[in-house]
Motif scaffolding. Structure first.
Motif, PDB file in Angstrom:
ATOM      1  N   LEU A 189      44.762  35.496  39.524  1.00  0.00           N
ATOM      2  CA  LEU A 189      43.469  36.753  39.508  1.00  0.00           C
ATOM      3  C   LEU A 189      43.317  37.076  38.239  1.00  0.00           C
ATOM      4  O   LEU A 189      42.029  37.202  37.838  1.00  0.00           O
ATOM      5  N   ASP A 190      44.183  37.298  37.218  1.00  0.00           N
ATOM      6  CA  ASP A 190      43.616  37.627  35.935  1.00  0.00           C
ATOM      7  C   ASP A 190      42.851  36.658  35.292  1.00  0.00           C
ATOM      8  O   ASP A 190      41.988  36.742  34.697  1.00  0.00           O
ATOM      9  N   LEU A 191      43.158  35.549  35.471  1.00  0.00           N
ATOM     10  CA  LEU A 191      42.238  34.188  34.878  1.00  0.00           C
ATOM     11  C   LEU A 191      41.126  34.120  35.538  1.00  0.00           C
ATOM     12  O   LEU A 191      40.058  34.029  34.839  1.00  0.00           O
ATOM     13  N   ARG A 192      40.924  34.323  36.684  1.00  0.00           N
ATOM     14  CA  ARG A 192      39.642  34.320  37.513  1.00  0.00           C
ATOM     15  C   ARG A 192      38.897  35.262  37.110  1.00  0.00           C
ATOM     16  O   ARG A 192      37.783  35.257  37.067  1.00  0.00           O
ATOM     17  N   LEU A 193      39.458  36.558  36.943  1.00  0.00           N
ATOM     18  CA  LEU A 193      38.531  37.710  36.362  1.00  0.00           C
ATOM     19  C   LEU A 193      38.054  37.470  34.905  1.00  0.00           C
ATOM     20  O   LEU A 193      36.969  37.508  34.793  1.00  0.00           O
ATOM     21  N   VAL A 194      39.056  36.907  34.182  1.00  0.00           N
ATOM     22  CA  VAL A 194      38.431  36.602  32.742  1.00  0.00           C
ATOM     23  C   VAL A 194      37.313  35.713  32.677  1.00  0.00           C
ATOM     24  O   VAL A 194      36.390  35.777  32.131  1.00  0.00           O
TER      25      VAL A 194
END
Length: 354
Positions: A189-194
């Motif tokens: 999820l962090d990577l998708r938000l970035v």
């Protein structure tokens, strides 16, 4: 690739300059907050910003911060490429579509293209060079330089249109680093938000939630944690002809190891410097600066020598066409014409669709 276009203004009036400066300090602040500092209503501020973004004159993205690599979450490399005659544009077009190529410029000097590349680790970077780059027609040679500590980068650059009082008011509304929030491993999820924020650094929590398939409250917490840990930087950019600093100069140099800390402190204090990074290569320092003209490029090097006499510049280049900047695609004049969503490494942002 996301594409947009509009009429390109030839200059920024004082309100536009103040708005861009405000968003460089507090990229995600509300229009009400921005307007209060500028002495304008929120509707006027939002309308002004919409006009600038539609024209490609200014935009807000986001990018992984230096602390990410320092914590072991990925690495940064500067890659130089030589192209076969007549195939430079084809090579560049293919590379601008790569989500982990954060920046790409056609440059003067010994090499044709200069790239900033993000990778999971040196082994992944090696695979990309050996496999992906090797599969592209038109590449004659590749030189890769691993970055060490990044001492300053473009999110700190300012247009300087506001007074000290306004700057202080906006600083209170900007992203805040919290010492009690250390860097942490990024999950999917962090990577998708970035990835999503790289295209639109002002995207609402609702919009991010829709893209990432989670609730707005979860997104708010996750985005807040990324900024609190200083792992993500939002950045307001302006088309280069509108900044009065239209020329990009790239320098490679050497500093005695014992003097490196002092030299980087002096260099990062220069207004022109957009990037200062240690490198593990034949040189140990890489600088990127914005200057007012080609004549000023040499003047900058004189000022640099006066400020940091221990730095020996060995190579220099000028960007003829900065084609990609922080994932955003630029035309030959420097106006934004689209974006390739950033991914820290191949596949990390596949589920986000800005």
């Amino acid at each position: 690739m996301v594409q947009d276009s509009g009429p390109s203004p030839r200059s920024l009036d004082h309100v536009d300059q103040a708005l861009v400066h405000a968003l460089q300090i507090a990229p995600r602040a509300s229009w009400t907050r921005i307007g209060a500092v500028l002495g304008l209503d929120a509707v006027t501020v939002a309308r002004r910003w919409h006009r600038l973004t539609e024209a490609g004159a200014a935009w807000i993205g986001a990018h992984p911060a230096p602390v990410l690599a320092a914590s072991g979450e990925g690495c940064l490399a500067f890659v130089e490429i030589d192209c076969a005659p007549g195939l430079l544009h084809d090579v560049a077009r293919a590379l601008t579509a790569a989500p982990h190529v954060a920046a790409l410029s056609h440059v003067t000097g010994d090499h044709d293209l200069q790239l900033n590349v993000m990778a999971r680790d040196p082994a992944a970077l090696s695979r990309w060079v050996r496999q992906d780059l090797a599969a592209l027609d038109g590449i004659l040679a590749v030189r890769t330089h691993l970055a060490g500590p990044v001492h300053t980068e473009g999110s700190r650059w300012r247009l300087r249109a506001l007074d000290r009082r306004q700057v202080a008011q906006l600083a209170a509304a900007g992203p805040r680093r919290r010492p009690d929030t250390p860097a942490f491993p990024l999950d999917d999820l962090d990577l998708r938000l970035v990835t999503a924020l790289s295209v639109d650094g002002r995207a609402t929590y609702r919009a991010l939630a829709d893209q990432c398939g989670v609730g707005p409250d979860t997104v708010r917490r996750r985005v807040g944690r990324l900024f609190a840990a200083d792992m993500l930087h939002a950045r307001c950019e302006v088309a280069r002809p509108l900044s009065e600093w239209p020329v990009t100069v790239s320098l490679w140099g050497h500093v005695p190891a014992a003097r490196l800390r002092e030299v980087t402190r002096r260099v990062t204090g220069m207004r022109e410097v957009r990037l200062c990074a240690s490198v593990i290569s034949r040189h140990n320092l890489h600088l990127v600066a914005w200057v007012r003209s080609l004549d000023d490029a040499q003047g900058f090097e004189v000022r640099l020598a006066e400020r940091a006499p221990d730095l020996t510049v060995a190579e220099r280049a000028v960007a003829l066409w900065p084609m990609k900047h922080g994932g955003h695609l630029l035309d030959e004049e420097g106006y934004r014409v689209g974006a390739t969503p950033l991914a820290l490494w191949p596949g990390s942002g596949d589920r986000a669709r800005p």
